[in-house]
Design a protein around this motif. Structure first.
Motif, PDB file in Angstrom:
ATOM      1  N   ILE A 189      54.260  26.201  36.506  1.00  0.00           N
ATOM      2  CA  ILE A 189      52.911  26.642  36.847  1.00  0.00           C
ATOM      3  C   ILE A 189      52.930  27.908  37.699  1.00  0.00           C
ATOM      4  O   ILE A 189      52.197  28.854  37.447  1.00  0.00           O
ATOM      5  CB  ILE A 189      52.145  25.512  37.577  1.00  0.00           C
ATOM      6  CG1 ILE A 189      51.799  24.401  36.587  1.00  0.00           C
ATOM      7  CG2 ILE A 189      50.884  26.036  38.260  1.00  0.00           C
ATOM      8  CD1 ILE A 189      51.203  23.154  37.227  1.00  0.00           C
ATOM      9  N   ILE A 190      53.777  27.937  38.723  1.00  0.00           N
ATOM     10  CA  ILE A 190      53.683  28.976  39.750  1.00  0.00           C
ATOM     11  C   ILE A 190      54.412  30.273  39.389  1.00  0.00           C
ATOM     12  O   ILE A 190      54.061  31.347  39.864  1.00  0.00           O
ATOM     13  CB  ILE A 190      54.187  28.433  41.115  1.00  0.00           C
ATOM     14  CG1 ILE A 190      53.579  29.223  42.274  1.00  0.00           C
ATOM     15  CG2 ILE A 190      55.695  28.410  41.202  1.00  0.00           C
ATOM     16  CD1 ILE A 190      52.132  28.977  42.511  1.00  0.00           C
ATOM     17  N   VAL A 191      55.433  30.188  38.538  1.00  0.00           N
ATOM     18  CA  VAL A 191      56.196  31.391  38.192  1.00  0.00           C
ATOM     19  C   VAL A 191      55.413  32.212  37.176  1.00  0.00           C
ATOM     20  O   VAL A 191      54.959  31.695  36.156  1.00  0.00           O
ATOM     21  CB  VAL A 191      57.592  31.010  37.651  1.00  0.00           C
ATOM     22  CG1 VAL A 191      58.302  32.227  37.074  1.00  0.00           C
ATOM     23  CG2 VAL A 191      58.429  30.368  38.754  1.00  0.00           C
ATOM     24  N   GLY A 192      55.255  33.507  37.486  1.00  0.00           N
ATOM     25  CA  GLY A 192      54.546  34.400  36.586  1.00  0.00           C
ATOM     26  C   GLY A 192      53.772  35.453  37.351  1.00  0.00           C
ATOM     27  O   GLY A 192      53.937  35.621  38.567  1.00  0.00           O
ATOM     28  N   VAL A 193      52.920  36.142  36.631  1.00  0.00           N
ATOM     29  CA  VAL A 193      52.065  37.182  37.204  1.00  0.00           C
ATOM     30  C   VAL A 193      50.624  36.746  37.003  1.00  0.00           C
ATOM     31  O   VAL A 193      50.219  36.387  35.890  1.00  0.00           O
ATOM     32  CB  VAL A 193      52.318  38.551  36.538  1.00  0.00           C
ATOM     33  CG1 VAL A 193      51.423  39.625  37.159  1.00  0.00           C
ATOM     34  CG2 VAL A 193      53.795  38.944  36.662  1.00  0.00           C
ATOM     35  N   PHE A 194      49.859  36.781  38.080  1.00  0.00           N
ATOM     36  CA  PHE A 194      48.469  36.347  38.078  1.00  0.00           C
ATOM     37  C   PHE A 194      47.614  37.392  38.779  1.00  0.00           C
ATOM     38  O   PHE A 194      48.053  37.998  39.759  1.00  0.00           O
ATOM     39  CB  PHE A 194      48.314  35.027  38.855  1.00  0.00           C
ATOM     40  CG  PHE A 194      49.100  33.876  38.306  1.00  0.00           C
ATOM     41  CD1 PHE A 194      48.497  32.938  37.486  1.00  0.00           C
ATOM     42  CD2 PHE A 194      50.443  33.710  38.626  1.00  0.00           C
ATOM     43  CE1 PHE A 194      49.216  31.853  36.988  1.00  0.00           C
ATOM     44  CE2 PHE A 194      51.174  32.642  38.139  1.00  0.00           C
ATOM     45  CZ  PHE A 194      50.552  31.713  37.318  1.00  0.00           C
ATOM     46  N   ASP A 195      46.378  37.586  38.302  1.00  0.00           N
ATOM     47  CA  ASP A 195      45.437  38.421  39.043  1.00  0.00           C
ATOM     48  C   ASP A 195      44.024  37.867  38.881  1.00  0.00           C
ATOM     49  O   ASP A 195      43.780  36.963  38.087  1.00  0.00           O
ATOM     50  CB  ASP A 195      45.526  39.907  38.653  1.00  0.00           C
ATOM     51  CG  ASP A 195      44.980  40.228  37.279  1.00  0.00           C
ATOM     52  OD1 ASP A 195      44.145  39.465  36.732  1.00  0.00           O
ATOM     53  OD2 ASP A 195      45.380  41.269  36.718  1.00  0.00           O
ATOM     54  N   ASN A 196      43.105  38.417  39.660  1.00  0.00           N
ATOM     55  CA  ASN A 196      41.710  37.942  39.618  1.00  0.00           C
ATOM     56  C   ASN A 196      40.755  39.002  39.080  1.00  0.00           C
ATOM     57  O   ASN A 196      39.609  39.089  39.498  1.00  0.00           O
ATOM     58  CB  ASN A 196      41.266  37.454  41.006  1.00  0.00           C
ATOM     59  CG  ASN A 196      41.061  38.583  41.990  1.00  0.00           C
ATOM     60  OD1 ASN A 196      41.704  39.625  41.901  1.00  0.00           O
ATOM     61  ND2 ASN A 196      40.169  38.371  42.946  1.00  0.00           N
ATOM     62  N   GLN A 197      41.225  39.797  38.133  1.00  0.00           N
ATOM     63  CA  GLN A 197      40.390  40.864  37.571  1.00  0.00           C
ATOM     64  C   GLN A 197      39.112  40.321  36.925  1.00  0.00           C
ATOM     65  O   GLN A 197      38.046  40.928  37.070  1.00  0.00           O
ATOM     66  CB  GLN A 197      41.185  41.685  36.559  1.00  0.00           C
ATOM     67  CG  GLN A 197      42.226  42.585  37.206  1.00  0.00           C
ATOM     68  CD  GLN A 197      41.597  43.560  38.184  1.00  0.00           C
ATOM     69  OE1 GLN A 197      40.721  44.342  37.821  1.00  0.00           O
ATOM     70  NE2 GLN A 197      42.020  43.507  39.436  1.00  0.00           N
ATOM     71  N   LYS A 198      39.175  39.183  36.238  1.00  0.00           N
ATOM     72  CA  LYS A 198      37.964  38.607  35.630  1.00  0.00           C
ATOM     73  C   LYS A 198      36.938  38.269  36.707  1.00  0.00           C
ATOM     74  O   LYS A 198      35.745  38.539  36.548  1.00  0.00           O
ATOM     75  CB  LYS A 198      38.303  37.345  34.828  1.00  0.00           C
ATOM     76  CG  LYS A 198      39.032  37.594  33.548  1.00  0.00           C
ATOM     77  CD  LYS A 198      39.290  36.277  32.825  1.00  0.00           C
ATOM     78  CE  LYS A 198      40.224  36.459  31.655  1.00  0.00           C
ATOM     79  NZ  LYS A 198      40.584  35.160  31.054  1.00  0.00           N
ATOM     80  N   GLN A 199      37.396  37.684  37.792  1.00  0.00           N
ATOM     81  CA  GLN A 199      36.503  37.303  38.886  1.00  0.00           C
ATOM     82  C   GLN A 199      35.854  38.536  39.509  1.00  0.00           C
ATOM     83  O   GLN A 199      34.636  38.577  39.715  1.00  0.00           O
ATOM     84  CB  GLN A 199      37.292  36.528  39.942  1.00  0.00           C
ATOM     85  CG  GLN A 199      36.465  36.071  41.127  1.00  0.00           C
ATOM     86  CD  GLN A 199      37.310  35.323  42.156  1.00  0.00           C
ATOM     87  OE1 GLN A 199      38.452  35.682  42.427  1.00  0.00           O
ATOM     88  NE2 GLN A 199      36.734  34.267  42.727  1.00  0.00           N
ATOM     89  N   VAL A 200      36.636  39.559  39.783  1.00  0.00           N
ATOM     90  CA  VAL A 200      36.114  40.775  40.417  1.00  0.00           C
ATOM     91  C   VAL A 200      35.149  41.497  39.472  1.00  0.00           C
ATOM     92  O   VAL A 200      34.082  41.954  39.902  1.00  0.00           O
ATOM     93  CB  VAL A 200      37.263  41.705  40.867  1.00  0.00           C
ATOM     94  CG1 VAL A 200      36.735  43.067  41.289  1.00  0.00           C
ATOM     95  CG2 VAL A 200      38.048  41.054  42.007  1.00  0.00           C
ATOM     96  N   LYS A 201      35.488  41.576  38.184  1.00  0.00           N
ATOM     97  CA  LYS A 201      34.586  42.223  37.221  1.00  0.00           C
ATOM     98  C   LYS A 201      33.239  41.504  37.163  1.00  0.00           C
ATOM     99  O   LYS A 201      32.185  42.142  37.103  1.00  0.00           O
ATOM    100  CB  LYS A 201      35.214  42.284  35.834  1.00  0.00           C
ATOM    101  CG  LYS A 201      36.295  43.337  35.708  1.00  0.00           C
ATOM    102  CD  LYS A 201      36.922  43.335  34.330  1.00  0.00           C
ATOM    103  CE  LYS A 201      38.069  44.346  34.282  1.00  0.00           C
ATOM    104  NZ  LYS A 201      38.773  44.296  33.004  1.00  0.00           N
TER     105      LYS A 201
END
Length: 189
Positions: A12-24
């Motif tokens: 679950i935790i390994v990887g790349v995540f961002d919150n671009q959908k939330q900010v948009k």
């Protein structure tokens, strides 16, 4: 062999995540509440020497990047020890990054980054966050006392595709965190 809980947590935790959908979505409604944020997390056991042969957990390095609504940019490397609590739940402990290391070089892409297990110090102020395994995801609601009147409440729901992270910092009961709902990190890789 790692416990079922540690194995699932790694997936679950390994990887790349961002919150671009939330900010948009927030910008579309003309009110950005959350900072633009990104997490890059990898297992770093191979960068740690002298791990005891009977150690059953794992270590992760989380690079956290924040562009706050006030224009401030923040980079935070976070080093964690993950250990089993029974077969399914896990404990997460914060490990202090040694002072001699340049924080800007504590990143997963730095091939020269190395730690010695015998010199690692767990951050006692953070304590042990108990993540409950809910089948195919984890939840946590962890309260830490960071010092006189300063508390940190970590509330998370972690799934394969999204990390919902609320880090609520309070001073004498008054929130310091500028938002009151979780950052929604979507997996991008």
């Amino acid at each position: 062999m790692q416990s079922v809980g540690v194995q699932l947590f790694q997936k679950i935790i390994v990887g790349v995540f961002d919150n671009q959908k939330q900010v948009k979505a927030e910008l579309a409604s003309c009110k950005q509440v959350h900072p633009e944020a990104k997490h890059v997390t990898e297992i770093i056991d191979h960068r740690i020497s002298n791990i005891p042969s009977d150690f059953v957990g794992t270590f992760i390095l989380e690079e956290s990047y924040y562009s706050h609504t006030n224009g401030q940019y923040e980079v935070k490397p976070l080093f964690f020890k993950v250990s089993p609590h029974g077969p399914y739940d896990i404990y997460l402990q914060s490990v202090i990054i040694p002072d001699h290391l340049d924080k800007s070089k504590v990143v997963n892409s730095n091939v020269d980054l190395h730690f010695d297990y015998t010199n690692l110090i767990v951050n006692d102020k953070f304590g042990k966050a108990l993540y409950h395994n809910m089948g195919d995801y984890f939840i946590v609601n962890h309260l830490a006392n960071f010092g006189p009147g300063l508390t940190f409440n970590l509330i998370e729901t972690l799934t394969k595709d999204q990390l919902q992270v609320m880090e609520l910092l309070k001073k004498d009961g008054t929130p310091i965190t500028t938002y009151s709902s979780p950052i929604l990190y979507d997996r991008i890789s």
